[in-house]
Design a protein around this motif. Structure first.
Motif, mmCIF file in Angstrom:
data_model
loop_
_atom_site.group_PDB
_atom_site.id
_atom_site.type_symbol
_atom_site.label_atom_id
_atom_site.label_comp_id
_atom_site.label_asym_id
_atom_site.label_seq_id
_atom_site.Cartn_x
_atom_site.Cartn_y
_atom_site.Cartn_z
ATOM 1 N N LEU A 174 -5.267 -5.739 -6.072
ATOM 2 C CA LEU A 174 -5.293 -4.376 -6.598
ATOM 3 C C LEU A 174 -6.246 -4.200 -7.771
ATOM 4 C CD1 LEU A 174 -1.520 -3.337 -6.439
ATOM 5 C CD2 LEU A 174 -3.367 -2.770 -4.861
ATOM 6 N N VAL A 175 -6.639 -5.281 -8.413
ATOM 7 C CA VAL A 175 -7.536 -5.139 -9.557
ATOM 8 C C VAL A 175 -8.895 -4.596 -9.124
ATOM 9 C CG1 VAL A 175 -8.475 -7.494 -9.463
ATOM 10 C CG2 VAL A 175 -8.407 -6.275 -11.642
ATOM 11 N N TRP A 176 -9.317 -4.892 -7.887
ATOM 12 C CA TRP A 176 -10.640 -4.429 -7.456
ATOM 13 C C TRP A 176 -10.704 -2.929 -7.253
ATOM 14 C CZ3 TRP A 176 -13.785 -7.606 -9.162
ATOM 15 C CH2 TRP A 176 -13.583 -8.985 -9.091
ATOM 16 N N PRO A 177 -9.745 -2.281 -6.591
ATOM 17 C CA PRO A 177 -9.805 -0.815 -6.570
ATOM 18 C C PRO A 177 -9.651 -0.199 -7.960
ATOM 19 C CG PRO A 177 -7.800 -1.626 -5.503
ATOM 20 C CD PRO A 177 -8.706 -2.792 -5.686
ATOM 21 N N ALA A 178 -8.866 -0.838 -8.838
ATOM 22 C CA ALA A 178 -8.736 -0.313 -10.197
ATOM 23 C C ALA A 178 -10.065 -0.390 -10.934
ATOM 24 C CB ALA A 178 -7.655 -1.088 -10.951
ATOM 25 N N VAL A 179 -10.746 -1.527 -10.828
ATOM 26 C CA VAL A 179 -12.064 -1.685 -11.455
ATOM 27 C C VAL A 179 -13.063 -0.701 -10.847
ATOM 28 C CG1 VAL A 179 -14.032 -3.263 -11.620
ATOM 29 C CG2 VAL A 179 -11.741 -4.066 -12.179
ATOM 30 N N THR A 180 -13.001 -0.527 -9.534
ATOM 31 C CA THR A 180 -13.918 0.385 -8.854
ATOM 32 C C THR A 180 -13.733 1.811 -9.327
ATOM 33 O OG1 THR A 180 -13.922 -1.043 -6.902
ATOM 34 C CG2 THR A 180 -14.657 1.215 -6.598
ATOM 35 N N TRP A 181 -12.484 2.237 -9.465
ATOM 36 C CA TRP A 181 -12.226 3.602 -9.920
ATOM 37 C C TRP A 181 -12.738 3.811 -11.344
ATOM 38 C CZ3 TRP A 181 -11.670 8.374 -8.843
ATOM 39 C CH2 TRP A 181 -11.125 9.264 -9.772
ATOM 40 N N LEU A 182 -12.455 2.881 -12.245
ATOM 41 C CA LEU A 182 -12.927 3.022 -13.619
ATOM 42 C C LEU A 182 -14.450 3.024 -13.677
ATOM 43 C CD1 LEU A 182 -10.415 0.698 -15.519
ATOM 44 C CD2 LEU A 182 -10.496 3.196 -15.560
#
Length: 403
Positions: A174-182
């Motif tokens: 889940l960290v990758w979609p979170a990083v992508t959104w930011l």
């Protein structure tokens, strides 16, 4: 005086907005946190979140042309490969020695596929930023909770054990979609700090598998950012090629494993079993032994207990050449499809693919329901992020001089 229709409250629209907000709160906030505390969190919360999103769509018709979207997904190369893979898995029930267990697993896989389709069709065409900002908050708090558990224990909430490892694996995805959104919101510093925090949590909790998956995902992220065209193609070819050429790997890797780990190491023993399976039953490389045989065969002496725990071995052992080819086409098509997304989203999407694939190769239990559910959650989040990119800058206010 009659009120303007634009000012009239619409209860169904308000209810749909509330249900959608709760659904995304479960999907983006509750799942990563609860996964650290209980092993069944992902399996329980994800269907509930998708059900709320579907109900919200029925109330306000937020998703347009669902039939066209469904046809487009099913007729794509990835969709057709997935259908072939599922159909071949069902056909393998004819020769698997574990028909009840294999049937249950097949139903679970089909249920997760339907869950993903339902969630995809229920997502609105335009996502509100307020709903998506829940994700980095949830990921950050989960990383802090992981650090707290590492020092203080699980507060007696994990009765079955293993939740910390499973939770960190879900967090690493889940960290990758979170990083992508930011990053898509021009918050690159916050994205970097969030990724460092998750990596630090994986390091201090001692979850080496999560840390290894994060490292491979970070390498894929960097490669895609540096080479936007060649990077995704190389990663797609690597993933599909490893799956297609998996029967050759024990012959290639065993000499190096003997030199590095020693002739009596577990790695050499697993490669030796893999090599023996390839050479002793060449015809089985076409059909496979049937669904569920890679795991349960160890308990009934049909397969050595030293057999490797990796998706590369399990797909060939259970589904043979047909399953491997369908899986390779599915992997390649899905990864290459990501290159059609907005360039700012592509590195994070490729990193998530690489992390998930690394987990499968490194021995995570890919046959378990929670793993399929976690993958569905990640895919739905990326779709939501892509639909939240319809406006990247705020409109400027223009002042007109009045006479």
């Amino acid at each position: 005086m009659a009120r303007s229709p634009a000012l009239t409250a619409d209860p169904s629209t308000d209810a749909a907005a509330f249900l959608r907000r709760v659904g995304f709160a479960l999907l983006l906030f509750a799942i990563p946190i609860a996964a650290l505390l209980t092993r069944r969190a992902v399996v329980v919360l994800a269907p509930l979140a998708v059900a709320l999103l579907v109900l919200a769509t029925f109330l306000d018709s937020g998703a347009r042309a669902p039939r066209d979207k469904l046809i487009r997904v099913l007729t794509s190369s990835a969709g057709l490969a997935g259908i072939v893979l599922l159909a071949w898995s069902a056909l393998s029930l004819l020769w698997t020695p574990f028909v009840p267990e294999a049937s249950e697993r097949l139903l679970n896989i089909a249920a997760m596929a339907l869950l993903g389709l339902a969630g995809y069709l229920a997502l609105p065409d335009r996502m509100r930023s307020a709903n998506l900002y829940i994700l980095p908050v949830g990921v950050g708090l989960t990383a802090f909770l992981g650090l707290l558990i590492a020092y203080e224990g699980d507060f007696s909430l994990d009765q079955d054990g293993g939740s910390l490892e499973r939770g960190m694996i879900v967090l690493a995805l889940l960290v990758w979609p979170a990083v992508t959104w930011l990053h898509s919101r021009s918050r690159s510093l916050e994205a970097l700090l969030l990724a460092v925090l998750v990596a630090l949590g994986a390091l201090l909790t001692g979850e080496s598998l999560a840390l290894e998956g994060l490292a491979i995902g970070a390498a894929a992220f960097a490669l895609t950012a540096i080479a936007p065209r060649a990077g995704p193609r190389l990663i797609a070819l690597t993933m599909a090629g490893l799956l297609l050429l998996a029967p050759i790997l024990p012959f290639v890797l065993e000499p190096a494993a003997v030199m590095i780990a020693g002739p009596n190491s577990p790695l050499v023993a697993s490669l030796d079993v893999w090599r023996h399976v390839v050479t002793s039953e060449p015809l089985r490389l076409i059909t496979g032994h049937g669904l569920e045989t890679a795991l349960r065969g160890r308990f009934f002496s049909l397969l050595s207990v030293d057999a490797p725990y990796t998706v590369l071995f399990e797909i060939w052992y259970e589904l043979g050449l047909v399953g491997a080819v369908a899986g390779a086409v599915l992997l390649y098509s899905v990864v290459r499809k990501s290159s059609e997304q907005r360039p700012i989203l592509e590195p994070g999407i490729i990193a998530a693919f690489a992390t998930a694939y690394a987990f499968g190769c490194l021995g995570i239990g890919t046959a378990q329901v929670w793993w399929f559910t976690a993958l569905v959650v990640v895919v739905l989040i990326f779709v939501a992020i892509e639909r939240g990119q319809f406006r990247t800058t705020r409109p400027k206010a223009i002042l007109h001089r009045t006479r």
